[in-house]
Design a protein around this motif. Structure first.
Motif, PDB file in Angstrom:
ATOM      1  N   TYR A  27       0.842  -1.195   0.000  1.00 40.69           N
ATOM      2  CA  TYR A  27       0.000   0.000   0.000  1.00 40.69           C
ATOM      3  C   TYR A  27       0.881   1.251   0.000  1.00 40.69           C
ATOM      4  CZ  TYR A  27      -3.327   3.522   1.645  1.00 40.69           C
ATOM      5  OH  TYR A  27      -4.086   4.661   1.767  1.00 40.69           O
ATOM      6  N   ASP A  28       1.905   1.264   0.845  1.00 38.52           N
ATOM      7  CA  ASP A  28       2.804   2.416   0.918  1.00 38.52           C
ATOM      8  C   ASP A  28       3.497   2.678  -0.417  1.00 38.52           C
ATOM      9  OD1 ASP A  28       2.108   2.884   3.536  1.00 38.52           O
ATOM     10  OD2 ASP A  28       3.925   1.987   4.384  1.00 38.52           O
ATOM     11  N   VAL A  29       3.915   1.614  -1.097  1.00 37.49           N
ATOM     12  CA  VAL A  29       4.526   1.778  -2.420  1.00 37.49           C
ATOM     13  C   VAL A  29       3.516   2.393  -3.384  1.00 37.49           C
ATOM     14  CG1 VAL A  29       5.439   0.545  -4.440  1.00 37.49           C
ATOM     15  CG2 VAL A  29       6.209  -0.084  -2.142  1.00 37.49           C
ATOM     16  N   LEU A  30       2.327   1.816  -3.430  1.00 35.56           N
ATOM     17  CA  LEU A  30       1.308   2.315  -4.360  1.00 35.56           C
ATOM     18  C   LEU A  30       0.853   3.720  -4.006  1.00 35.56           C
ATOM     19  CD1 LEU A  30      -0.724  -0.935  -5.026  1.00 35.56           C
ATOM     20  CD2 LEU A  30       0.500   0.433  -6.733  1.00 35.56           C
ATOM     21  N   LEU A  31       0.876   4.088  -2.741  1.00 33.63           N
ATOM     22  CA  LEU A  31       0.531   5.448  -2.333  1.00 33.63           C
ATOM     23  C   LEU A  31       1.467   6.451  -3.001  1.00 33.63           C
ATOM     24  CD1 LEU A  31      -1.129   7.375  -0.497  1.00 33.63           C
ATOM     25  CD2 LEU A  31       0.597   6.954   1.273  1.00 33.63           C
ATOM     26  N   THR A  32       2.750   6.181  -2.937  1.00 30.91           N
ATOM     27  CA  THR A  32       3.732   7.072  -3.566  1.00 30.91           C
ATOM     28  C   THR A  32       3.599   7.054  -5.083  1.00 30.91           C
ATOM     29  OG1 THR A  32       5.276   6.757  -1.739  1.00 30.91           O
ATOM     30  CG2 THR A  32       6.203   7.555  -3.826  1.00 30.91           C
ATOM     31  N   VAL A  33       3.479   5.874  -5.658  1.00 28.25           N
ATOM     32  CA  VAL A  33       3.443   5.735  -7.118  1.00 28.25           C
ATOM     33  C   VAL A  33       2.194   6.384  -7.700  1.00 28.25           C
ATOM     34  CG1 VAL A  33       3.325   4.062  -9.009  1.00 28.25           C
ATOM     35  CG2 VAL A  33       4.920   3.696  -7.121  1.00 28.25           C
ATOM     36  N   THR A  34       1.036   6.132  -7.112  1.00 32.79           N
ATOM     37  CA  THR A  34      -0.211   6.661  -7.688  1.00 32.79           C
ATOM     38  C   THR A  34      -0.313   8.175  -7.552  1.00 32.79           C
ATOM     39  OG1 THR A  34      -1.469   6.221  -5.654  1.00 32.79           O
ATOM     40  CG2 THR A  34      -1.511   4.526  -7.396  1.00 32.79           C
ATOM     41  N   ARG A  35       0.455   8.772  -6.660  1.00 30.79           N
ATOM     42  CA  ARG A  35       0.463  10.236  -6.523  1.00 30.79           C
ATOM     43  C   ARG A  35       1.342  10.907  -7.567  1.00 30.79           C
ATOM     44  NH1 ARG A  35       0.770  11.194   0.031  1.00 30.79           N
ATOM     45  NH2 ARG A  35      -1.450  10.858   0.405  1.00 30.79           N
ATOM     46  N   VAL A  72      -6.784  -1.968  -7.059  1.00 23.63           N
ATOM     47  CA  VAL A  72      -6.713  -2.535  -5.705  1.00 23.63           C
ATOM     48  C   VAL A  72      -6.297  -1.456  -4.711  1.00 23.63           C
ATOM     49  CG1 VAL A  72      -4.339  -3.439  -5.778  1.00 23.63           C
ATOM     50  CG2 VAL A  72      -6.040  -4.561  -4.373  1.00 23.63           C
ATOM     51  N   PHE A  73      -5.423  -0.552  -5.124  1.00 22.08           N
ATOM     52  CA  PHE A  73      -5.036   0.553  -4.243  1.00 22.08           C
ATOM     53  C   PHE A  73      -6.246   1.414  -3.904  1.00 22.08           C
ATOM     54  CE2 PHE A  73      -3.917   4.993  -3.640  1.00 22.08           C
ATOM     55  CZ  PHE A  73      -3.148   4.894  -2.489  1.00 22.08           C
ATOM     56  N   ARG A  74      -7.044   1.789  -4.907  1.00 27.99           N
ATOM     57  CA  ARG A  74      -8.224   2.629  -4.660  1.00 27.99           C
ATOM     58  C   ARG A  74      -9.195   1.942  -3.697  1.00 27.99           C
ATOM     59  NH1 ARG A  74      -7.533   3.795 -10.126  1.00 27.99           N
ATOM     60  NH2 ARG A  74      -9.084   2.249 -10.728  1.00 27.99           N
ATOM     61  N   THR A 116       5.582   2.122 -12.235  1.00 26.74           N
ATOM     62  CA  THR A 116       4.268   2.633 -12.621  1.00 26.74           C
ATOM     63  C   THR A 116       3.206   1.657 -12.151  1.00 26.74           C
ATOM     64  OG1 THR A 116       5.235   3.663 -14.585  1.00 26.74           O
ATOM     65  CG2 THR A 116       2.844   3.345 -14.599  1.00 26.74           C
ATOM     66  N   ALA A 117       2.139   2.200 -11.601  1.00 27.90           N
ATOM     67  CA  ALA A 117       1.020   1.350 -11.189  1.00 27.90           C
ATOM     68  C   ALA A 117       0.304   0.850 -12.438  1.00 27.90           C
ATOM     69  CB  ALA A 117       0.054   2.133 -10.312  1.00 27.90           C
ATOM     70  N   THR A 118       0.007  -0.423 -12.466  1.00 30.87           N
ATOM     71  CA  THR A 118      -0.809  -0.977 -13.545  1.00 30.87           C
ATOM     72  C   THR A 118      -2.269  -0.641 -13.242  1.00 30.87           C
ATOM     73  OG1 THR A 118      -1.135  -3.066 -12.391  1.00 30.87           O
ATOM     74  CG2 THR A 118       0.795  -2.920 -13.866  1.00 30.87           C
ATOM     75  N   ASP A 119      -3.147  -0.904 -14.205  1.00 31.53           N
ATOM     76  CA  ASP A 119      -4.573  -0.696 -13.946  1.00 31.53           C
ATOM     77  C   ASP A 119      -5.027  -1.541 -12.761  1.00 31.53           C
ATOM     78  OD1 ASP A 119      -4.715   1.101 -16.041  1.00 31.53           O
ATOM     79  OD2 ASP A 119      -5.545  -0.342 -17.464  1.00 31.53           O
ATOM     80  N   ARG A 166       3.390  -9.746  -9.518  1.00 29.46           N
ATOM     81  CA  ARG A 166       1.957  -9.899  -9.229  1.00 29.46           C
ATOM     82  C   ARG A 166       1.089  -9.038 -10.145  1.00 29.46           C
ATOM     83  NH1 ARG A 166       0.909  -8.388  -3.520  1.00 29.46           N
ATOM     84  NH2 ARG A 166      -1.227  -8.835  -4.151  1.00 29.46           N
ATOM     85  N   GLY A 167       1.714  -8.229 -10.999  1.00 29.38           N
ATOM     86  CA  GLY A 167       0.954  -7.413 -11.938  1.00 29.38           C
ATOM     87  C   GLY A 167       0.418  -6.111 -11.356  1.00 29.38           C
ATOM     88  N   LEU A 168       0.963  -5.672 -10.199  1.00 28.09           N
ATOM     89  CA  LEU A 168       0.517  -4.424  -9.585  1.00 28.09           C
ATOM     90  C   LEU A 168       1.302  -3.223 -10.087  1.00 28.09           C
ATOM     91  CD1 LEU A 168       0.204  -5.715  -5.895  1.00 28.09           C
ATOM     92  CD2 LEU A 168      -1.645  -5.399  -7.573  1.00 28.09           C
ATOM     93  N   LEU A 169       2.533  -3.466 -10.536  1.00 29.68           N
ATOM     94  CA  LEU A 169       3.444  -2.417 -11.011  1.00 29.68           C
ATOM     95  C   LEU A 169       4.163  -2.881 -12.267  1.00 29.68           C
ATOM     96  CD1 LEU A 169       5.378  -1.554  -7.700  1.00 29.68           C
ATOM     97  CD2 LEU A 169       3.561  -0.177  -8.716  1.00 29.68           C
ATOM     98  N   THR A 170       4.661  -1.911 -13.011  1.00 26.92           N
ATOM     99  CA  THR A 170       5.664  -2.179 -14.032  1.00 26.92           C
ATOM    100  C   THR A 170       6.924  -1.422 -13.612  1.00 26.92           C
ATOM    101  OG1 THR A 170       4.999  -0.303 -15.420  1.00 26.92           O
ATOM    102  CG2 THR A 170       3.970  -2.448 -15.891  1.00 26.92           C
ATOM    103  N   LYS A 171       8.056  -1.873 -14.113  1.00 25.29           N
ATOM    104  CA  LYS A 171       9.335  -1.257 -13.752  1.00 25.29           C
ATOM    105  C   LYS A 171      10.181  -1.160 -15.004  1.00 25.29           C
ATOM    106  CE  LYS A 171      13.286  -2.283 -10.757  1.00 25.29           C
ATOM    107  NZ  LYS A 171      13.812  -3.257  -9.784  1.00 25.29           N
ATOM    108  N   CYS A 172      10.812  -0.001 -15.177  1.00 21.92           N
ATOM    109  CA  CYS A 172      11.706   0.185 -16.324  1.00 21.92           C
ATOM    110  C   CYS A 172      12.835   1.121 -15.930  1.00 21.92           C
ATOM    111  CB  CYS A 172      10.933   0.741 -17.526  1.00 21.92           C
ATOM    112  SG  CYS A 172      10.305   2.412 -17.286  1.00 21.92           S
TER     113      CYS A 172
END
Length: 145
Positions: free
Chosen positions: A38-46, A104-106, A96-99, A78-84
């Motif tokens: 959740y903490d990772v996605l919080l930063t990424v989605t912002r 799931v974050f929302r 980057t957060a995937t759809d 797990r398909g929650l993020l992509t990385k490049c």
């Protein structure tokens, strides 16, 4: 000069309050999305286009850089993020957060936000603002001598 005993009492009260509140709201997380994820996605989605530099994600976490890297790699699998690779800094990475990750974050963020608001409801808006300002002040590092 700060009263040492009062400073210790205030610290202990802050620590215990944080621990108790955290324990109560930890049930917001589950196998689908744990607290660290959740903490990772919080930063990424912002970030712009739901993207953040890996070093910025790490800076917002309370775990080591290698642990964040492993966590991000698991989230990618797990398909929650992509990385490049970061085109502006080849030593770094962009995540980057995937759809699916954003969805799931929302879902979790909505429930988590409600739980936080409920737990903080004994404080009125002025007290919440004061608490926010006081904790921000504590997080600032004092100037070096």
């Amino acid at each position: 000069m700060t009263d040492r005993r009062l400073a210790i009492d205030a610290w202990e009260s802050l620590f215990r309050a944080q621990h108790e509140v955290f324990h109560e709201i930890s049930s917001d997380f589950d196998d689908e999305l744990g607290q660290a994820e959740y903490d990772v996605l919080l930063t990424v989605t912002r970030g712009p286009e739901m993207t953040a530099r890996l070093r910025d994600v790490t800076a917002n976490m309370l775990i080591s850089q290698p642990s964040v890297s492993r966590l991000v790699d698991r989230m990618v699998s797990r398909g929650l993020l992509t990385k490049c690779a970061d085109p502006d800094d080849r030593r770094g990475s962009l995540v980057t957060a995937t759809d699916a990750g954003a969805a799931v974050f929302r879902r979790v963020a909505s429930a988590h936000g409600k739980a936080i608001a409920e737990r903080m409801s004994p404080l009125d808006d002025a007290e919440l603002a004061q608490l926010r300002d006081l904790t921000a002040k504590l997080r600032r590092r004092p100037a070096s001598d």
